[in-house]
Design a protein around this motif. Structure first.
Motif, short mmCIF file in Angstrom:
data_model
loop_
_atom_site.label_atom_id
_atom_site.label_comp_id
_atom_site.label_asym_id
_atom_site.label_seq_id
_atom_site.Cartn_x
_atom_site.Cartn_y
_atom_site.Cartn_z
N GLU A 131 0.82 -1.20 0.00
CA GLU A 131 0.00 0.00 0.00
C GLU A 131 0.86 1.26 0.00
OE1 GLU A 131 -2.58 2.18 3.41
OE2 GLU A 131 -3.11 0.09 3.02
N ARG A 132 1.93 1.24 0.78
CA ARG A 132 2.75 2.44 0.95
C ARG A 132 3.89 2.57 -0.03
NH1 ARG A 132 3.38 2.38 7.50
NH2 ARG A 132 1.16 2.50 7.96
N HIS A 133 4.47 1.45 -0.45
CA HIS A 133 5.73 1.52 -1.21
C HIS A 133 5.73 0.71 -2.50
CE1 HIS A 133 7.53 3.46 2.28
NE2 HIS A 133 7.08 2.48 3.04
N ALA A 134 4.59 0.34 -3.03
CA ALA A 134 4.55 -0.53 -4.21
C ALA A 134 5.32 0.04 -5.40
CB ALA A 134 3.11 -0.81 -4.61
N ALA A 135 5.26 1.35 -5.59
CA ALA A 135 5.93 1.96 -6.74
C ALA A 135 7.44 1.96 -6.61
CB ALA A 135 5.43 3.38 -6.94
N GLN A 136 7.95 1.92 -5.38
CA GLN A 136 9.40 2.01 -5.18
C GLN A 136 10.05 0.68 -4.88
OE1 GLN A 136 7.63 3.95 -2.58
NE2 GLN A 136 7.61 5.95 -3.53
N LEU A 137 9.29 -0.42 -4.93
CA LEU A 137 9.84 -1.72 -4.55
C LEU A 137 9.54 -2.79 -5.58
CD1 LEU A 137 8.77 -2.09 -0.80
CD2 LEU A 137 11.06 -1.78 -1.67
N ASP A 138 10.44 -3.74 -5.65
CA ASP A 138 10.17 -5.00 -6.34
C ASP A 138 9.56 -5.89 -5.26
OD1 ASP A 138 10.12 -7.46 -7.53
OD2 ASP A 138 12.23 -7.46 -8.13
N MET A 139 8.27 -6.14 -5.35
CA MET A 139 7.57 -6.82 -4.27
C MET A 139 8.06 -8.25 -4.06
SD MET A 139 5.85 -4.45 -2.97
CE MET A 139 4.94 -5.32 -1.73
N SER A 140 8.58 -8.90 -5.08
CA SER A 140 9.09 -10.26 -4.88
C SER A 140 10.34 -10.24 -4.01
CB SER A 140 9.36 -10.94 -6.22
OG SER A 140 10.33 -10.24 -6.95
N LYS A 141 11.21 -9.26 -4.22
CA LYS A 141 12.40 -9.13 -3.36
C LYS A 141 11.99 -8.71 -1.96
CE LYS A 141 15.57 -7.97 -7.10
NZ LYS A 141 16.39 -6.92 -7.70
N ALA A 142 11.03 -7.80 -1.87
CA ALA A 142 10.56 -7.33 -0.57
C ALA A 142 9.95 -8.48 0.22
CB ALA A 142 9.55 -6.21 -0.75
N SER A 143 9.29 -9.37 -0.46
CA SER A 143 8.67 -10.54 0.19
C SER A 143 9.73 -11.38 0.89
CB SER A 143 7.91 -11.38 -0.84
OG SER A 143 7.43 -12.56 -0.27
N GLY A 144 10.84 -11.60 0.23
CA GLY A 144 11.94 -12.36 0.83
C GLY A 144 12.51 -11.65 2.05
N LEU A 145 12.62 -10.33 1.96
CA LEU A 145 13.14 -9.56 3.10
C LEU A 145 12.17 -9.59 4.29
CD1 LEU A 145 14.60 -6.46 1.20
CD2 LEU A 145 15.88 -8.30 2.29
N VAL A 146 10.87 -9.51 3.99
CA VAL A 146 9.88 -9.58 5.07
C VAL A 146 9.92 -10.95 5.74
CG1 VAL A 146 7.39 -9.60 5.58
CG2 VAL A 146 8.34 -7.83 4.10
N LYS A 147 10.01 -11.98 4.93
CA LYS A 147 10.05 -13.35 5.48
C LYS A 147 11.28 -13.53 6.34
CE LYS A 147 9.32 -18.10 4.10
NZ LYS A 147 9.02 -19.00 2.99
N ALA A 148 12.42 -13.04 5.88
CA ALA A 148 13.66 -13.14 6.66
C ALA A 148 13.52 -12.37 7.97
CB ALA A 148 14.84 -12.62 5.84
N ARG A 149 12.93 -11.21 7.92
CA ARG A 149 12.77 -10.37 9.11
C ARG A 149 11.86 -11.03 10.14
NH1 ARG A 149 11.51 -8.20 13.19
NH2 ARG A 149 11.48 -5.99 13.69
N LEU A 150 10.77 -11.62 9.65
CA LEU A 150 9.82 -12.26 10.57
C LEU A 150 10.29 -13.61 11.08
CD1 LEU A 150 6.46 -11.30 8.84
CD2 LEU A 150 7.45 -10.30 10.89
N SER A 151 11.26 -14.20 10.40
CA SER A 151 11.79 -15.51 10.82
C SER A 151 12.81 -15.37 11.94
CB SER A 151 12.45 -16.22 9.64
OG SER A 151 11.50 -16.49 8.65
N GLN A 152 13.27 -14.17 12.22
CA GLN A 152 14.30 -13.96 13.24
C GLN A 152 13.80 -14.29 14.63
OE1 GLN A 152 15.46 -9.87 12.72
NE2 GLN A 152 16.68 -10.32 10.92
#
Length: 152
Positions: A131-152
């Motif tokens: 919602e906030r950053h779709a235009a500035q992000l590659d959502m597939s890469k962001a998905s990996g980063l979110v998953k890594a962050r939440l897995s900590q």
């Protein structure tokens, strides 16, 4: 608006005689026009025009990157190079992309805001991030980063 930038770039490319860039920009315009027609016939809510154009451009880049991989695996470097040139033209119309550090900072802020604590909360975090950053992000890469962050 991005559409105006694309039109101006087409005129400039045509005047300079850059046939490859002209063809790529015409392809961009054609794809956007097709998306406009699809949206007109669909019963979707109208979205921001720039958001629609960014979505189309990101999809075009993704398709070309997949083609580049296939061409390189098939030993067709000249076709891969042509696709890379198109990607460069398309990327020129996208808003400035967030760096990995900026992306991680945005993810951390959203995780804290949403109160996410495990991978089960990934959907909520991704929804806010898109919602906030779709235009500035590659959502597939962001998905990996979110998953890594939440897995900590």
């Amino acid at each position: 608006m991005i559409r105006d930038d694309i039109k101006a770039a087409l005129v400039t490319a045509m005047k300079s005689g850059d046939k490859q860039r002209t063809a790529a920009i015409r392809l961009i315009q054609s794809t956007i026009k097709n998306r406009d027609i699809e949206q007109r016939t669909a019963t979707q809510a109208s979205t921001d025009d720039d958001a629609l154009v960014v979505e189309v451009l990101q999809k075009m880049i993704k398709q070309r990157r997949e083609s580049i991989t296939l061409y390189e695996q098939g030993g067709r470097q000249e076709l891969a190079d042509a696709e890379k040139a198109e990607v460069a033209v398309i990327e020129g119309f996208l808003p400035q992309q967030m760096t990995e550090d900026e992306t991680k900072a945005a993810i951390d802020a959203i995780v804290t805001e949403v109160g996410a604590s495990s991978v089960k909360d990934m959907g909520r975090v991704m929804a806010v991030l898109k919602e906030r950053h779709a235009a500035q992000l590659d959502m597939s890469k962001a998905s990996g980063l979110v998953k890594a962050r939440l897995s900590q």
